[in-house]
Motif scaffolding. Structure first.
Motif, short mmCIF file in Angstrom:
data_model
loop_
_atom_site.label_atom_id
_atom_site.label_comp_id
_atom_site.label_asym_id
_atom_site.label_seq_id
_atom_site.Cartn_x
_atom_site.Cartn_y
_atom_site.Cartn_z
N TYR A 178 0.84 -1.21 0.00
CA TYR A 178 0.00 0.00 0.00
C TYR A 178 0.87 1.25 0.00
O TYR A 178 0.55 2.26 -0.63
CB TYR A 178 -0.90 -0.02 1.24
N ALA A 188 -4.98 -0.28 4.71
CA ALA A 188 -3.98 -0.53 3.65
C ALA A 188 -4.68 -1.38 2.59
O ALA A 188 -4.32 -2.53 2.35
CB ALA A 188 -2.75 -1.23 4.20
N ASN A 240 -6.62 -4.96 4.69
CA ASN A 240 -7.07 -5.02 3.29
C ASN A 240 -8.32 -5.89 3.14
O ASN A 240 -8.53 -6.54 2.11
CB ASN A 240 -5.93 -5.46 2.36
#
Length: 240
Positions: A43, A226, A129
């Protein structure tokens, strides 16, 4: 509709042999901390992450690629490696454009097991995520294995919780006849609003908070901080 793809949750690498994973997407889950760190590094602009299963290989690949070598064994940075397995160590100004060579106690091991057993796709997942993982699973319409890295083959709560979080979001699109999945979803549903408190009960919390890593662990159960999808291709995890 019985032609939905099938989803199973594997609570420990030791149980992977019980499942046929050959035509499945395998999600490698190692919430504390490998898959949280992988998502964070990518990220923040890492070119790729090379997951390796031994420290020697990590050092060797670091030399070949000019990459940053990182890893832990039992929660501590390994001698001979430059960095640890903390997401906080990989801000954009440090990791952007770099290759990260990473070896960890549990997550990288499970990733290699999944590849050896013929997984069709391997991605990594953690709360940072969560949405990217769920979006991908919904778009692919393939069988899914949620693979918990556990701790030295013993089931752990945080990986199971993440599996539950995924299931809660995607279950309408899958056939799920799997008690591990039902358990994971029930547990997540029960604790999704008090995650910071609940994770303090886990054995991993006790193990890692002894090293002052509380902030790390809270970050690792924070959704979508992220939100990229790490996909394994040609020996590396890259952003898809």
């Amino acid at each position: 509709m019985s032609n939905k793809p099938v989803l199973n949750t594997v609570l420990s690498p030791r149980l992977l042999d019980l499942y046929d994973i050959s035509n499945s997407i395998v999600v490698i889950i190692d919430v504390f901390r490998a898959t949280s760190t992988i998502a964070t590094a990518l990220y923040n602009g890492a070119a790729k992450v090379l997951p390796v299963d031994s420290v020697a290989k990590c050092i060797e690949l670091g030399k070949i690629t000019g990459g940053i070598t990182a890893g832990e064994r039992d929660g501590k940075v390994v001698e001979g490696l430059q960095h640890g397995n903390s997401p906080a160590e990989y801000p954009r100004e440090f990791i952007n454009g770099q290759t990260l060579v990473l070896t960890t106690t549990n997550g990288t091991k499970l990733l290699h097991m999944a590849l050896e057993r013929g997984a069709s796709d391997v991605i990594t997942g953690s709360f940072p995520n969560l949405s990217a993982v769920c979006d991908y699973l919904l778009s692919e319409n393939k069988n899914v294995i949620l693979g918990c890295s556990a701790w030295k083959d013993r089931v752990n709560l945080e990986d199971t919780l993440f599996a539950g979080a995924v299931i809660q979001r995607v279950k309408e699109n899958f056939t799920i006849h799997c008690d591990s999945s039902l358990m994971a979803e029930e547990m997540y549903t029960q604790h999704q609003d008090d995650m910071y408190r609940f994770i303090r009960k886990t054995t991993h919390w006790h193990r890692l908070s002894a090293y002052g890593l509380e902030k790390d662990l809270e970050y690792c159960v924070t959704p979508d901080v992220a939100n990229v999808l790490p996909v394994y291709e040609n020996g590396a995890l890259i952003v898809k």
